[in-house]
Design a protein around this motif. Structure first.
Motif, PDB file in Angstrom:
ATOM      1  N   LYS A 197       0.851  -1.184   0.000  1.00  0.00           N
ATOM      2  CA  LYS A 197       0.000   0.000   0.000  1.00  0.00           C
ATOM      3  C   LYS A 197       0.891   1.240   0.000  1.00  0.00           C
ATOM      4  O   LYS A 197       2.089   1.144   0.285  1.00  0.00           O
ATOM      5  CB  LYS A 197      -0.943  -0.008   1.198  1.00  0.00           C
ATOM      6  N   ILE A 228      -2.519  -1.525 -12.589  1.00  0.00           N
ATOM      7  CA  ILE A 228      -1.297  -1.295 -11.822  1.00  0.00           C
ATOM      8  C   ILE A 228      -0.241  -2.336 -12.171  1.00  0.00           C
ATOM      9  O   ILE A 228       0.953  -2.032 -12.265  1.00  0.00           O
ATOM     10  CB  ILE A 228      -1.593  -1.303 -10.308  1.00  0.00           C
ATOM     11  N   ASP A 229      -0.666  -3.583 -12.395  1.00  0.00           N
ATOM     12  CA  ASP A 229       0.278  -4.647 -12.752  1.00  0.00           C
ATOM     13  C   ASP A 229       1.018  -4.355 -14.050  1.00  0.00           C
ATOM     14  O   ASP A 229       2.116  -4.874 -14.273  1.00  0.00           O
ATOM     15  CB  ASP A 229      -0.452  -5.987 -12.882  1.00  0.00           C
ATOM     16  N   CYS A 278      -4.597  -1.942  -5.261  1.00  0.00           N
ATOM     17  CA  CYS A 278      -5.229  -3.148  -5.819  1.00  0.00           C
ATOM     18  C   CYS A 278      -6.643  -3.300  -5.262  1.00  0.00           C
ATOM     19  O   CYS A 278      -7.121  -4.417  -5.031  1.00  0.00           O
ATOM     20  CB  CYS A 278      -4.383  -4.382  -5.514  1.00  0.00           C
ATOM     21  N   SER A 279      -7.319  -2.185  -5.051  1.00  0.00           N
ATOM     22  CA  SER A 279      -8.617  -2.198  -4.376  1.00  0.00           C
ATOM     23  C   SER A 279      -9.739  -2.745  -5.244  1.00  0.00           C
ATOM     24  O   SER A 279     -10.772  -3.177  -4.720  1.00  0.00           O
ATOM     25  CB  SER A 279      -8.979  -0.784  -3.917  1.00  0.00           C
ATOM     26  N   THR A 280      -9.596  -2.703  -6.541  1.00  0.00           N
ATOM     27  CA  THR A 280     -10.589  -3.275  -7.451  1.00  0.00           C
ATOM     28  C   THR A 280      -9.871  -4.147  -8.473  1.00  0.00           C
ATOM     29  O   THR A 280      -8.683  -3.917  -8.774  1.00  0.00           O
ATOM     30  CB  THR A 280     -11.384  -2.189  -8.194  1.00  0.00           C
ATOM     31  N   PRO A 281     -10.540  -5.133  -9.033  1.00  0.00           N
ATOM     32  CA  PRO A 281      -9.870  -5.985 -10.033  1.00  0.00           C
ATOM     33  C   PRO A 281      -9.320  -5.192 -11.216  1.00  0.00           C
ATOM     34  O   PRO A 281      -8.199  -5.438 -11.671  1.00  0.00           O
ATOM     35  CB  PRO A 281     -10.981  -6.943 -10.465  1.00  0.00           C
ATOM     36  N   ASP A 294      -4.812   1.681  -1.206  1.00  0.00           N
ATOM     37  CA  ASP A 294      -4.677   0.305  -1.688  1.00  0.00           C
ATOM     38  C   ASP A 294      -4.745   0.331  -3.215  1.00  0.00           C
ATOM     39  O   ASP A 294      -5.825   0.494  -3.787  1.00  0.00           O
ATOM     40  CB  ASP A 294      -5.807  -0.557  -1.123  1.00  0.00           C
ATOM     41  N   SER A 333      -6.264  -3.143 -10.133  1.00  0.00           N
ATOM     42  CA  SER A 333      -5.157  -4.060  -9.910  1.00  0.00           C
ATOM     43  C   SER A 333      -4.525  -4.501 -11.229  1.00  0.00           C
ATOM     44  O   SER A 333      -3.292  -4.552 -11.366  1.00  0.00           O
ATOM     45  CB  SER A 333      -5.639  -5.277  -9.118  1.00  0.00           C
ATOM     46  N   ARG A 334      -5.357  -4.807 -12.207  1.00  0.00           N
ATOM     47  CA  ARG A 334      -4.825  -5.205 -13.520  1.00  0.00           C
ATOM     48  C   ARG A 334      -4.011  -4.069 -14.139  1.00  0.00           C
ATOM     49  O   ARG A 334      -2.936  -4.286 -14.706  1.00  0.00           O
ATOM     50  CB  ARG A 334      -5.964  -5.595 -14.461  1.00  0.00           C
ATOM     51  N   ARG A 349       1.807   4.580 -12.239  1.00  0.00           N
ATOM     52  CA  ARG A 349       0.926   4.097 -11.160  1.00  0.00           C
ATOM     53  C   ARG A 349       0.071   5.228 -10.606  1.00  0.00           C
ATOM     54  O   ARG A 349      -1.129   5.045 -10.350  1.00  0.00           O
ATOM     55  CB  ARG A 349       1.755   3.457 -10.042  1.00  0.00           C
TER      56      ARG A 349
END
Length: 439
Positions: free
Chosen positions: A71, A401-402, A392-395, A390, A398-399, A410
């Motif tokens: 985080k 950010i990856d 990666c708080s939502t799918p 966070d 998160s995708r 970011r």
């Protein structure tokens, strides 16, 4: 004897020590970033921060560290212009400004004559602010003094740093909202009771020129002359119909800004919401007096008011900040405000970088409110007001950010895709005041 508690948090730390500039990368020395950092709190203030590997050996052997790796922590978001009394009319069908005031705003604000209603809405508003990661705001009450008493009481209970004021309006509004001769007296009493009390400050608050007589605005200016530590908040040049109305009401004034200048309302602690329909002469006069414009992008889009010109402000040196302007604004989230600001910038050919956006939402907004020695940075001795984000708080987030390879990517993804679900925790005064429910 008061015992000061130490708190240690391990996370990625991001803060701005100064304006990052307009480039694709922040100016040297402007960004404070620790990929694996330690934030050390003493009571309600930040004691130290740095790289975890370098700072952690100075901790006591049994020191408990909150491990928030994965985080990131930023200073708490700051909102320079918002109406808490309009929380319940967000997303009312869009009209232009003057119709929207008459159809929605004024009837809603009449409800704040009831103290219990003001208490309930104060707490609901603060719950939503903290959920969105906002730790400080400059807030309009209604014209009822109890609306400000209720709001400041709720803020004091939570030990928040907040600015607020009772709306002054003695004409061109429903009878139930007009404050007449009592408006200034009520304001003086509220200043005496609340200004400078713990982390609270008072903003003298004429709604806007059309709803205050010259006598009331002159009296508001006298309050500012008598106490330079007060703030001033009002509206300026939001809508073309509003400009025409002001010209009719004040035929002797050279322009809209001059109405406020003549009353002594333009100074370094003055915030004028919107400032869309300004010419360069007006921008220069604001800059010369150290006043700032609160840029309210989602509200301006929602009401069709126009597109704020950041480049013109930058070229002249006029300060501006970022604000939600709830209830015409459509999002309480600082992320949402920056997303709308980016979209306004794209329509104007003025791209907004993530560096500019998050600097503006934190240190920049604190500077606009003359609070930059207390909040807006992660720095020793500053108030421990910050958000734990966070990424990666939502799918979907998160995708995205990856697939990011740099910090700038970011932060931009957060600016465009994050919402209140990304606020894992909000801390104010060294205490966790909001923790996200499991999602």
């Amino acid at each position: 004897m008061t015992v000061t508690t130490d708190t240690f948090i391990r996370a990625e730390l991001i803060s701005f020590a100064q304006d990052p500039g307009n480039g694709n990368a922040p100016e040297p020395g402007s960004l404070v970033h620790y990929a694996d950092g330690l934030l050390w709190l003493k009571g309600q203030h930040i004691h130290a921060l740095g790289d975890f590997a370098e700072l952690s050996p100075s901790l006591a052997e049994n020191a408990g560290v909150l491990d928030y790796r994965g985080k990131l922590i930023m200073p708490g978001f700051i909102d320079t212009h918002v109406h808490y009394v309009q929380l319940d009319i967000m997303a009312s069908y869009g009209r232009q400004l003057l119709d929207w005031l008459n159809d929605y705003t004024f009837p809603e604000e009449c409800r704040f004559a009831n103290h219990a209603h003001a208490v309930a809405l104060s707490n609901a508003f603060l719950d939503e602010m903290l959920r969105a990661g906002t730790t400080t705001a400059q807030v309009f009450g209604s014209s009822h003094p109890n609306s400000v008493d209720a709001f400041f009481t709720a803020c004091q209970t939570r030990n928040l740093r907040m600015l607020a004021g009772k709306v002054l309006m003695d004409r061109n509004a429903p009878q139930g909202l007009l404050d007449g001769a009592s408006g200034i007296a009520d304001t003086e009493r509220l200043i005496e009771d609340w200004h400078g009390r713990e982390r609270l400050g008072y903003s003298v608050t004429p709604r806007f020129a059309p709803t205050s007589t010259k006598a009331q605005m002159d009296a508001a200016g006298a309050l500012l002359r008598n106490d330079s530590s007060l703030w001033l908040q009002t509206h300026l040049a939001e809508n073309s119909g509003e400009l025409d109305w002001v010209a009719e009401l004040f035929p002797g004034s050279r322009d809209y800004l001059a109405v406020y200048e003549e009353a002594g309302l333009v100074g370094p602690r003055s915030t004028f919401a919107h400032g869309i329909h300004l010419d360069n002469g007006m921008r220069k006069r604001l800059a010369d007096r150290g006043a700032s414009i609160a840029f309210c992008p989602s509200s301006n889009l929602f009401l069709g008011s126009g597109l704020f010109d950041r480049d013109a402000a930058n070229e002249i040196g006029m300060a501006y900040s970022y604000a939600t302007d709830i209830g015409a604004g459509t999002d309480l989230s600082g992320f949402g405000t920056l997303k709308s600001a980016y979209q306004v910038g794209q329509l104007r050919g003025q791209p907004l970088t993530a560096w500019q956006g998050f600097y503006g939402l934190t240190h920049g907004n604190a500077k606009a409110l003359s609070l930059h020695s207390h909040i807006g940075q992660l720095a020793p001795s500053f108030d421990a007001d910050f958000v734990v984000i966070d990424p990666c708080s939502t799918p979907l987030l998160s995708r995205r950010i990856d697939h990011c390879t740099t910090l700038g990517e970011r932060l931009f993804a957060l600016m465009m895709l994050a919402d209140d679900r990304a606020i894992y925790e909000t801390w104010a005064g060294g205490q966790c005041q909001h923790r996200r429910d499991n999602i």
